[in-house]
Design a protein around this motif. Structure first.
Motif, PDB file in Angstrom:
ATOM      1  N   TRP A 164       1.182  -5.251   9.167  1.00 53.69           N
ATOM      2  CA  TRP A 164       1.365  -4.078   8.281  1.00 53.69           C
ATOM      3  C   TRP A 164       2.757  -3.532   8.588  1.00 53.69           C
ATOM      4  O   TRP A 164       2.991  -2.953   9.649  1.00 53.69           O
TER       5      TRP A 164
ATOM      6  N   ARG B 220      -0.936 -11.130   5.149  1.00 53.08           N
ATOM      7  CA  ARG B 220      -2.076 -11.769   5.830  1.00 53.08           C
ATOM      8  C   ARG B 220      -1.653 -13.185   6.204  1.00 53.08           C
ATOM      9  O   ARG B 220      -1.437 -14.029   5.308  1.00 53.08           O
TER      10      ARG B 220
ATOM     11  N   VAL C 191      -8.479   4.691   2.132  1.00 53.96           N
ATOM     12  CA  VAL C 191      -9.114   3.378   2.329  1.00 53.96           C
ATOM     13  C   VAL C 191     -10.327   3.618   3.224  1.00 53.96           C
ATOM     14  O   VAL C 191     -10.194   4.125   4.349  1.00 53.96           O
TER      15      VAL C 191
ATOM     16  N   PHE D 212       0.839  -1.206   0.000  1.00 50.75           N
ATOM     17  CA  PHE D 212       0.000   0.000   0.000  1.00 50.75           C
ATOM     18  C   PHE D 212       0.875   1.258   0.000  1.00 50.75           C
ATOM     19  O   PHE D 212       1.180   1.815   1.054  1.00 50.75           O
TER      20      PHE D 212
ATOM     21  N   HIS E 109      -3.247  -6.338  12.890  1.00 52.00           N
ATOM     22  CA  HIS E 109      -4.674  -6.090  13.127  1.00 52.00           C
ATOM     23  C   HIS E 109      -5.498  -7.327  12.814  1.00 52.00           C
ATOM     24  O   HIS E 109      -5.174  -8.115  11.941  1.00 52.00           O
TER      25      HIS E 109
ATOM     26  N   HIS F  74     -11.305  -0.697  10.088  1.00 54.42           N
ATOM     27  CA  HIS F  74     -10.116   0.113   9.846  1.00 54.42           C
ATOM     28  C   HIS F  74     -10.197   0.795   8.491  1.00 54.42           C
ATOM     29  O   HIS F  74     -11.038   0.439   7.654  1.00 54.42           O
TER      30      HIS F  74
ATOM     31  N   HIS G  22     -13.734  -0.307   6.844  1.00 59.21           N
ATOM     32  CA  HIS G  22     -14.220  -1.634   6.447  1.00 59.21           C
ATOM     33  C   HIS G  22     -13.703  -2.689   7.412  1.00 59.21           C
ATOM     34  O   HIS G  22     -12.787  -2.436   8.204  1.00 59.21           O
TER      35      HIS G  22
ATOM     36  N   LYS H  93       1.307   5.240  -0.591  1.00 62.80           N
ATOM     37  CA  LYS H  93       0.503   6.473  -0.753  1.00 62.80           C
ATOM     38  C   LYS H  93       1.498   7.558  -1.085  1.00 62.80           C
ATOM     39  O   LYS H  93       2.422   7.825  -0.320  1.00 62.80           O
TER      40      LYS H  93
ATOM     41  N   MET I 152      -2.656   4.022   8.778  1.00 59.31           N
ATOM     42  CA  MET I 152      -3.871   3.245   8.998  1.00 59.31           C
ATOM     43  C   MET I 152      -4.531   3.712  10.289  1.00 59.31           C
ATOM     44  O   MET I 152      -3.864   4.165  11.220  1.00 59.31           O
TER      45      MET I 152
ATOM     46  N   ASP J 264     -12.090  -6.471   7.031  1.00 64.86           N
ATOM     47  CA  ASP J 264     -11.561  -7.383   6.008  1.00 64.86           C
ATOM     48  C   ASP J 264     -12.358  -8.687   5.937  1.00 64.86           C
ATOM     49  O   ASP J 264     -12.549  -9.259   4.866  1.00 64.86           O
TER      50      ASP J 264
ATOM     51  N   GLY K 183      -1.189   9.713   6.084  1.00 68.29           N
ATOM     52  CA  GLY K 183      -2.309   8.771   5.898  1.00 68.29           C
ATOM     53  C   GLY K 183      -2.078   7.402   6.492  1.00 68.29           C
ATOM     54  O   GLY K 183      -2.346   6.376   5.850  1.00 68.29           O
TER      55      GLY K 183
ATOM     56  N   ARG L 259       4.354   7.339   1.743  1.00 72.59           N
ATOM     57  CA  ARG L 259       4.121   6.315   2.767  1.00 72.59           C
ATOM     58  C   ARG L 259       4.067   4.957   2.076  1.00 72.59           C
ATOM     59  O   ARG L 259       3.356   4.799   1.085  1.00 72.59           O
TER      60      ARG L 259
HETATM   61  O1  LIG Z   1      -2.567   0.855   4.089  1.00 67.63           O
HETATM   62  C1  LIG Z   1      -3.680   1.288   4.326  1.00 67.63           C
HETATM   63  O2  LIG Z   1      -3.912   2.485   4.312  1.00 67.63           O
HETATM   64  C2  LIG Z   1      -4.823   0.365   4.654  1.00 67.63           C
HETATM   65  C3  LIG Z   1      -4.371  -1.042   4.823  1.00 67.63           C
HETATM   66  C4  LIG Z   1      -5.467  -2.018   5.059  1.00 67.63           C
HETATM   67  O3  LIG Z   1      -6.628  -1.757   4.902  1.00 67.63           O
HETATM   68  C5  LIG Z   1      -5.079  -3.359   5.484  1.00 67.63           C
HETATM   69  O4  LIG Z   1      -3.880  -3.659   5.538  1.00 67.63           O
HETATM   70  O5  LIG Z   1      -5.978  -4.174   5.803  1.00 67.63           O
END
Ligand SMILES: O=C(O)CCC(=O)C(=O)O
Length: 273
Positions: free
Chosen positions: A122, A210, A102, A92, A187, A193, A105, A94, A135, A107, A133, A204
């Motif tokens: 993460w 996962r 994002v 991710f 997380h 999140h 939501h 930015k 998380m 997951d 930005g 960033r």
């Molecule tokens: O990197 C982000 O801004 C969001 C990441 C995210 O939603 C996630 O890792 O589940």
């Protein structure tokens, strides 16, 4: 006995559904992984799409190495136990003054898994701050049932279908997951999140891995997984036989072929990244 997390960190994960910061990479490792990512980014034309940055660990040696970094796995073991699989990965980035965000939501809504035995690491490859930005999470919301979500397909939403939770989020109760480069957070799969646009002049980059246990099954097309530690007595998923060794160019070719196929399949079956 825990390998990496303190009792307090483990308790935080259980109670809040999130734990951070956990230091995992040395400054030299951060510089090396960043350089590898930036090489790939440049070859992909500068600002790659989300689909180009998912599942990189299956095609690029450095991404495989980061996903299976011993320091990361030690901490995962404290949460999931000794049998650990890398289910999927997503990068991710930015960019400076990037409007992408994002939406809030969970997951677990759209991953079609039959269990919550999944944690997302993460890993920050740059500092991740409120300004650029980072998380954000709603602490404790991993205990909520899955809430209704809508698919907004909003233009700057990083999520593949712009999935957004349909409950009012009290922004003042959200926790900013601020990390320094080389630190990571975990997380829970059901925590609410999201993240805001990058309003700063600094880029960033987050590398999300996962992790599941072999017991977890997926009710949709299954990606090849990496058995990072322990044994798989369930055989729910195809397991990657050996780490990727291809050159960047070969990796890009194989990855984009796979990404096209995956996009096609997503259109039909709808699980998402
Ligand atoms: O990197 C982000 O801004 C969001 C990441 C995210 O939603 C996630 O890792 O589940």
């Amino acid at each position: 006995m825990s390998k990496r997390l303190s009792q307090e960190q483990f308790r935080s994960y259980q109670q809040k559904g999130v734990v951070f910061p956990i230091k995992v990479l040395s400054p030299e490792e951060v510089a090396w992984f960043c350089a590898q990512f930036e090489k790939l980014e440049a070859r992909l034309g500068g600002k790659p799409k989300a689909v180009q940055l998912s599942q990189t660990h299956l095609h690029f040696a450095w991404a495989y190495e980061l996903s299976t970094h011993p320091g990361v796995l030690d901490a995962v073991e404290d949460i999931l136990g000794p049998n650990i699989m890398v289910w999927t990965t997503s990068i991710f980035p930015k960019y400076e003054r990037d409007p992408s965000y994002v939406s809030w939501h969970q997951d677990g809504t759209y991953w079609a898994l039959d269990s919550t035995q999944l944690t997302s690491a993460w890993i920050a490859l740059t500092d991740s701050t409120v300004a650029n930005g980072c998380m954000r999470v709603v602490p404790g919301s991993h205990r909520f049932p899955i809430q209704p979500h809508v698919e907004t397909y909003a233009q700057n939403n990083v999520l593949s279908r712009g999935q957004e939770i349909q409950v009012e989020i009290e922004e003042s109760g959200a926790l900013d997951v601020v990390l320094k480069a080389g630190e990571m957070s975990f997380h829970h799969v059901n925590i609410i999140h999201g993240s805001n646009p990058n309003r700063s002049d600094s880029k960033r980059i987050g590398f999300a891995v996962r992790f599941t246990t072999p017991k977890v099954n997926q009710m949709a097309e299954k990606p090849p997984v990496v058995l990072a530690r322990g044994v798989d007595e369930y055989h729910h998923f195809p397991v990657l036989v050996s780490p990727p060794t291809a050159s960047v160019e070969e990796g890009i070719a194989a990855h984009s072929k796979e990404a096209r196929r995956l996009l096609e399949s997503l259109r039909k079956t709808k699980p998402s990244f």
